[in-house]
Design a protein around this motif. Structure first.
Motif, PDB file in Angstrom:
ATOM      1  N   MET A  83      27.460   3.439  26.197  1.00 13.54           N
ATOM      2  CA  MET A  83      28.457   2.308  26.106  1.00 13.54           C
ATOM      3  C   MET A  83      28.303   2.135  27.188  1.00 13.54           C
ATOM      4  N   ILE A  84      28.208   0.591  27.722  1.00 15.01           N
ATOM      5  CA  ILE A  84      27.978   0.106  28.824  1.00 15.01           C
ATOM      6  C   ILE A  84      29.117  -0.364  29.616  1.00 15.01           C
ATOM      7  N   GLU A  85      28.486   0.373  31.304  1.00 12.05           N
ATOM      8  CA  GLU A  85      29.254   0.045  32.372  1.00 12.05           C
ATOM      9  C   GLU A  85      29.940  -1.130  32.427  1.00 12.05           C
ATOM     10  N   PRO A  86      30.543  -1.663  33.297  1.00 12.29           N
ATOM     11  CA  PRO A  86      30.910  -3.116  33.118  1.00 12.29           C
ATOM     12  C   PRO A  86      29.984  -3.068  34.962  1.00 12.29           C
TER      13      PRO A  86
ATOM     14  N   PRO B 217      42.028  -6.015  29.714  1.00 15.56           N
ATOM     15  CA  PRO B 217      41.036  -5.641  29.175  1.00 15.56           C
ATOM     16  C   PRO B 217      40.843  -4.511  28.906  1.00 15.56           C
ATOM     17  N   PRO B 218      40.461  -3.652  27.952  1.00 17.61           N
ATOM     18  CA  PRO B 218      39.289  -2.604  27.225  1.00 17.61           C
ATOM     19  C   PRO B 218      37.626  -3.084  27.536  1.00 17.61           C
ATOM     20  N   MET B 219      36.796  -2.608  27.929  1.00 16.46           N
ATOM     21  CA  MET B 219      35.807  -2.168  27.593  1.00 16.46           C
ATOM     22  C   MET B 219      35.790  -1.762  27.085  1.00 16.46           C
ATOM     23  N   GLU B 220      36.368  -0.468  26.901  1.00 13.14           N
ATOM     24  CA  GLU B 220      35.353   0.634  25.978  1.00 13.14           C
ATOM     25  C   GLU B 220      35.367   0.584  24.087  1.00 13.14           C
ATOM     26  N   ALA B 221      35.320  -0.797  23.948  1.00 15.96           N
ATOM     27  CA  ALA B 221      35.698  -1.039  22.577  1.00 15.96           C
ATOM     28  C   ALA B 221      34.853  -2.034  21.876  1.00 15.96           C
ATOM     29  N   VAL B 222      34.016  -2.582  23.455  1.00 10.64           N
ATOM     30  CA  VAL B 222      32.773  -3.652  23.242  1.00 10.64           C
ATOM     31  C   VAL B 222      31.551  -2.850  22.396  1.00 10.64           C
ATOM     32  N   ALA B 223      31.781  -3.666  20.938  1.00  9.65           N
ATOM     33  CA  ALA B 223      30.038  -3.308  20.823  1.00  9.65           C
ATOM     34  C   ALA B 223      29.055  -3.240  20.906  1.00  9.65           C
ATOM     35  N   THR B 224      28.526  -2.282  20.763  1.00  7.79           N
ATOM     36  CA  THR B 224      26.955  -1.804  21.610  1.00  7.79           C
ATOM     37  C   THR B 224      25.840  -2.058  20.490  1.00  7.79           C
TER      38      THR B 224
END
Lengths: 1055, 93
Positions: free
Chosen positions: B1-4, B13-20
């Motif tokens: 997971m990439i940190e903001p 809105p979340p960042m956790e579901a962002v594709a990595t």
């Protein structure tokens, strides 16, 4: 010249200006200290001034290329020899922090700004590198970063225009839930363009850096920035579009009553505040439902030769599970299984090592299997990143997880991975039906000397209460709760079993228990605590009540496994009481002794009447005189009650308070004093309120208690205001499913127990009826359980008690109209019969019989006037009431009548009252129609629960086992014919108990002929073949006696 | 997971579901020479702000509402929202 650059910070798009003093490559440093006011003025000249005026002044620290400590101009080409950080002959280029002034735009305004036409487009389309000194548009031009974010803004608009977005919900690290709109990026063209966008981001866009992190060790990722912009822009723009939308406005209207979790989610999607309000467990329910729903958009894993599986293993302590520590690692093991045969499970090592006996589920060559497995793992890592901590490492066979990661896997990743087609095995304790933490109220009676001057067993009794937290049957100590709250972990080890908790809720529970854990109050107040549990803010859902001693008896109702004393069949009861009926009498008696109201809601046909009669007799054993009962019944049941009491409890002294000659004033009070039961009607409770309320009743009992379901009706108010020691309600309708009826009945029985009608509606009726709130339904069931006893015919304990076919006679009163018609016809016809002889006399007798039977059925049947309002026929009113119960139970019924005309009337009456389609099979139906109706009834599964049949057309040859109730609306006086009709239902393939109801009007020829036939059964059997012809042989005097209308036949609606 | 890149200052809105699954970005120090430039491929992305080929395709994929007994007809509300948002985007484009 001024060059505009754009930086996205995850919360806003910042524009900054670079002032360039000279021409290209002149070596002059750039200045990034353009004042916001100047920048604002420059931008205001080329784009929407309103948007610019809405931007806020801000500052950022960017890591920009510097040369000798001075920032290099953005349009300056780098010397080919210049390596980063390497000193060239003349200079060293390095990244250094640089504080810059910016104008910050919200993401929605940024999209508007960037996608707008006009001069900004011209400005941002100019590349200063290709444009000499950068004077592309006067003194202002856009840098590559501005052009880049402009392209991303268009990408957002493409997504929105193509409807590639979806509502969703997000759980924060603080266990807070938020509604948001997210883009759908999974179709290939979109994914392709997204990859290009990410790959082509100018490095300057990543110049912000992570505070405290090395730019080298932890570079800002382009994918993260682009996707964060997309997600926030989509969310913000959809919300902006919904501003002013009527439906959105209605959803977010705070005055609306609806507070279901789904409604709150919608509110979080349309309003300014994305937070999903409500209890944690409800929000978690929304989260699971929504994520499961939108997971359908992701491409499932299909078509592979095997599927990738994950299995989570909790840590094992040195001495078993109970000794496992919170810091011990969890193991997530990886496996593959055959896609068509889940029993073929392989370890990952079999993929990573070439063996001679390569498993048959793997494709050739094994490299392909490894590739598929790795691809699966990378896809799965989108939902659970710890799966791929190092993309270059060999495929692992297991992954160690921290407690937090294990929880994230269980809570978030496992359901999505499963829906994606992966195999997921979670521990048994994580199954949906796992025991959960719940708050329980324990109530104990006080020792006699402790509850001073209070009734030992009553609502007013002082009791001790104790709130406890439990998991299943095991209590959790306050110390354990405190420890969990302090641990701030969502998974805790409870005596060897891991379980989910919410630390904030644990803290609430700790605070609650420290403050209100135990004490004393009246039983009424204690039970009310459970009722108002929503207001307690205990952090943990209230799941139940538990009592000790007599309170346990009370809370458990008439559960046969409990120790409530069973009474013996009362002396003076004429008949046999079945065990469940004795149990019902015991329960009624117990509540009577405790002074609490009771609702006996047994299924129709289980003998509620005789249980109340049994209670009266039980109370009067050994010469006791508990005082009179006022029994209030529908007018059509007055006669039935009198008959039943005379039959089963003849020693009871009964008076019917009904009709024009009823007593009033002191005479009434004086008479009541020597009676056991006074039967009156709902209508009279209001009209005769002064007389009825002058008596101190021992008990007020309501039959068909749903008659008071309208709490503001005059009769309901009158009934509720009368004084009595105890109150009883009898009803055959499933009151727990009709919450407005339930409140009215409970408020009559135990005033105030379920709060006000409005309060009850808010707490229970709306959540249960509208939103199917199962936990609340469970709590309500527990709250009413002490006071409502409902046994179903299908209960196993009842089943063994009952014969397969139960017959009962339903005695109905005539209405005033029916009675006067009956008298008129009888007077006229008897006179004619008396003066006739031979065939004419026989004809007159049979004609009289038909007319009187028609009148008993319905005045409209006799008069043919087609008027079918309520209360015109006692029989049809009663039939309607009983069928309402049948329909409410989901059962099926056949209704037989001899007369097609009556069948047509009943079709209209029942169709209107029951709100369901009524089938009617009669002699005029074609064979095709007949077959179609039968098939429909048999297959309808409750859609057409009532089937009307004429006895001639439907009384034989049909198989109608979908019904388990048979009503004979009028009588043939021929048991063989009636039995044959009943056998349409009571035959092979009938799996339910069959109930047969034979209707007849009290005090009319119908009842008399029935009695005659019952009394002379052998005779009746011998005349079976002759139908009703035998009546024609009777003398006129015999006929007069047989046909006469007795006084008790008439129901009277008015004084 | 990439940190903001920076802690968000607003409820977002979340960042956790962002594709990595995208290739990692190189450290900035390695790309100083093209620090201010966009990749050439950026210009190859076609701009297609157009109505959907199949309206409500997402709704059709999603199927019945997860809250069939909810107080509002969710699917109807979403259909209206899709149309409205699509019109807005087409106007902006």
């Amino acid at each position: 010249m001024i060059i505009i650059h754009a930086i996205w910070t995850n919360s806003a798009l910042h524009l900054l200006g670079e002032r360039c003093a000279g021409a290209k490559d002149d070596g002059q440093p750039s200045s990034f200290d353009l004042e916001p006011s100047t920048l604002r003025q420059c931008l205001g000249d080329v784009c929407d001034s309103l948007l610019v005026s809405g931007a806020t002044d801000s500052e950022l620290t960017l890591h920009l290329p510097h040369d000798d400590g001075r920032p290099l101009p953005s349009w300056r080409q780098q010397p080919p020899s210049a390596e980063p950080g390497v000193e060239s002959a003349e200079r060293t280029i390095s990244l250094q922090p640089c504080r810059v002034s910016t104008l910050a735009f919200t993401v929605a305004d940024a999209v508007d700004l960037l996608s707008a036409g006009g001069r900004l487009r011209d400005v941002s389309g100019v590349d200063p590198l290709r444009n000499g000194n950068g004077n592309g548009n006067g003194d202002l031009c856009g840098g590559a970063s501005l052009r880049y974010w402009r392209r991303v803004a268009w990408f957002v608009l493409e997504l929105l225009a193509r409807q590639r977005f979806v509502p969703s919900v997000h759980r924060t690290d603080q266990s807070q839930y938020m509604g948001f709109w997210r883009p759908v990026l999974d179709d290939e063209p979109t994914a392709h363009n997204l990859r290009i966008l990410i790959a082509s981001m100018p490095p300057v866009c990543r110049a912000l850096g992570v505070p405290g992190s090395s730019l080298t060790a932890q570079p800002v990722q382009a994918a993260s920035l682009v996707e964060s912009f997309l997600w926030k822009a989509v969310d913000a723009l959809v919300r902006r579009c919904l501003e002013g939308d009527e439906l959105a406005h209605a959803i977010s209207d705070p005055s609306r009553e609806e507070s279901s979790p789904s409604m709150r989610w919608l509110r979080a999607l349309v309003g300014a505040d994305p937070i999903l309000a409500g209890p944690t467990h409800e929000c978690a329910g929304v989260y699971e439902s929504v994520t499961g729903w939108i997971a359908k958009l992701e491409s499932p894993i299909r078509g592979g030769l095997f599927r990738t599986c994950f299995r989570l293993h909790p840590p094992q302590g040195a001495d078993g599970p109970a000794s496992a520590l919170m810091s011990d690692p969890w193991r997530l093991t990886l496996h593959v299984e055959g896609s068509g045969d889940s029993s073929l499970v392989l370890e990952v090592s079999q993929l990573t090592e070439r063996t001679s006996d390569q498993p048959r589920i793997l494709p050739q060559p094994i490299d392909q299997a490894r590739e598929q497995f790795r691809a699966d793992l990378i896809r799965a890592a989108r939902y659970f990143p710890p799966l791929v901590r190092d993309a270059d490492a060999p495929i692992p066979s297991e992954i160690q997880l921290t407690l937090n990661e294990a929880y994230a896997f269980l809570r978030d990743a496992a359901p999505i991975l499963e829906s994606e087609g992966y195999g997921v095995q979670t521990p048994r304790w994580w199954q949906p039906d796992r025991p959960r933490l719940g708050m329980r109220l324990d109530i104990h009676p006080l020792e006699p000397d402790e509850s001073v001057e209070r009734s030992p067993m009553s609502f007013d009794a002082l009791v001790a209460y104790d709130w406890r937290v439990s998991i299943g049957d095991e209590d959790v100590s306050l110390e354990e709760l405190t420890e969990w709250a302090a641990s701030n972990q969502s998974l805790v080890n409870f005596r060897g079993q891991w379980m989910e908790v919410q630390p904030p809720d644990m803290q609430k529970a700790v605070d609650f228990l420290k403050d209100k854990r135990s004490g004393r109050m009246t039983l009424f107040e204690a039970l009310r605590q459970c009722y108002v549990a929503d207001d307690l803010d205990s952090g943990i859902p209230v799941v139940g009540l538990r009592g000790e001693g007599w309170i346990d008896d009370l809370l458990c109702g008439a559960d046969p496994n409990r120790r409530m004393d069973a009474i013996a069949p009362p002396e003076g009861f004429h008949g046999t009481l079945r065990p469940y009926q004795l149990s019902g009498i015991s329960w009624l008696n117990f509540l009577s002794e405790v002074g609490l109201g009771a609702c006996l809601a047994d299924d129709m046909g289980l003998g509620k009447t005789i249980q109340l009669i049994g209670l009266w007799l039980h109370e009067r054993q050994a010469g006791k005189t508990p005082g009179p009962t006022l029994l209030i019944v529908p007018t059509s049941l007055v006669g039935n009650w009198r008959r039943e009491i005379a039959r089963f409890g003849p020693s009871l002294k009964v008076m019917v308070h009904h009709g024009v000659e009823r007593l009033s004033g002191p005479a009434f009070v004086e008479e009541v004093a020597r009676l056991d039961v006074v039967i009156s009607t709902y209508a009279l409770t209001y009209r005769d309120f002064d007389h009825l309320s002058a008596v101190d009743w021992h008990r007020i009992a309501l039959d068909e208690a749903q008659n008071i379901k309208n709490p503001s009706a005059k009769q309901s108010l009158a009934v509720r205001s009368m004084r009595s020691v105890q109150r009883v309600a009898l009803t055959g309708t499933p009151v727990e499913n009709r919450l407005s009826d339930l409140w009215s009945i409970m408020d009559f029985l135990n005033p105030g127990y379920l709060g006000t009608a409005a309060d009850f509606r808010r707490r229970f009726a709306v959540p249960i009826e509208r939103y199917r709130d199962a936990p609340r339904s469970q709590r309500l069931r527990q709250l009413i359980r002490p006071f409502v006893l409902r046994r179903l015919k299908s209960d196993p304990t009842i089943q063994v008690d009952l014969p397969e076919k139960m017959e009962m006679k339903v005695l109905c009163n005539l209405t005033g109209e029916q009675a006067s018609l009956y008298k008129e016809v009888l007077a006229n016809m008897i006179e004619q019969i008396d003066s006739a002889d031979g065939i004419r006399r026989r004809g007159l007798i049979l004609a009289t019989l038909v007319k009187l039977k028609q009148i008993c059925n319905h005045p409209a049947h006799f008069l043919g006037d087609g008027r079918i309002p309520s209360h015109r026929s006692g029989k049809s009113d009663r039939l309607t009431e009983m069928l309402e119960e049948v329909v409410a139970e989901g059962d099926g019924a056949l209704v037989f009548t001899q007369y097609r005309k009556m069948g047509m009337l009943l079709k209209k009456i029942l169709g209107g009252k029951l709100g369901v389609e009524i089938l009617f099979l009669h002699g005029g139906c074609s064979l095709r129609q007949r077959d179609a109706m039968v098939e429909r009834f048999q297959k309808a599964e409750g859609d057409v629960p009532v089937f009307l049949l004429s006895l001639r057309a439907g009384g034989f040859g049909l198989n109608l086992t979908a019904a388990n109730h048979v009503f004979h609306f009028d009588r043939w006086w021929n048991p063989a014919v009636e039995d044959q009709a009943t056998d349409r239902v009571h035959r092979i393939h009938q799996h339910k108990r069959v109930h047969v109801y034979k209707f007849m009007c009290i005090g009319t020829l119908e009842e008399r002929i029935d009695t005659l036939l019952e009394g002379k059964r052998k005779l009746a059997d011998s005349i079976v073949g002759s139908g009703e012809d035998w009546l024609t042989e009777l003398s006129t005097d015999q006929l007069r006696d047989l046909f006469a209308l007795s006084r008790e036949a008439v129901e009277e609606n008015g004084p | 997971m990439i940190e903001p890149t920076r802690p968000s200052e607003e409820r977002a809105p979340p960042m956790e579901a962002v594709a990595t699954i995208h290739p990692p970005s190189p450290p900035l120090e390695e790309v100083v020479e093209r620090f201010w430039e966009a990749g050439a491929e950026l210009e190859t992305i076609p701009i297609r702000i157009e109505p959907p080929d199949q309206p409500m395709a997402v709704l059709e994929q999603l199927g019945p509402s997860p809250f069939p007994r909810g107080p509002f007809p969710l699917i109807g509300f979403l259909a209206t929202t899709y149309e409205k948002v699509s019109r807005y985007a087409l106007r902006r484009g």
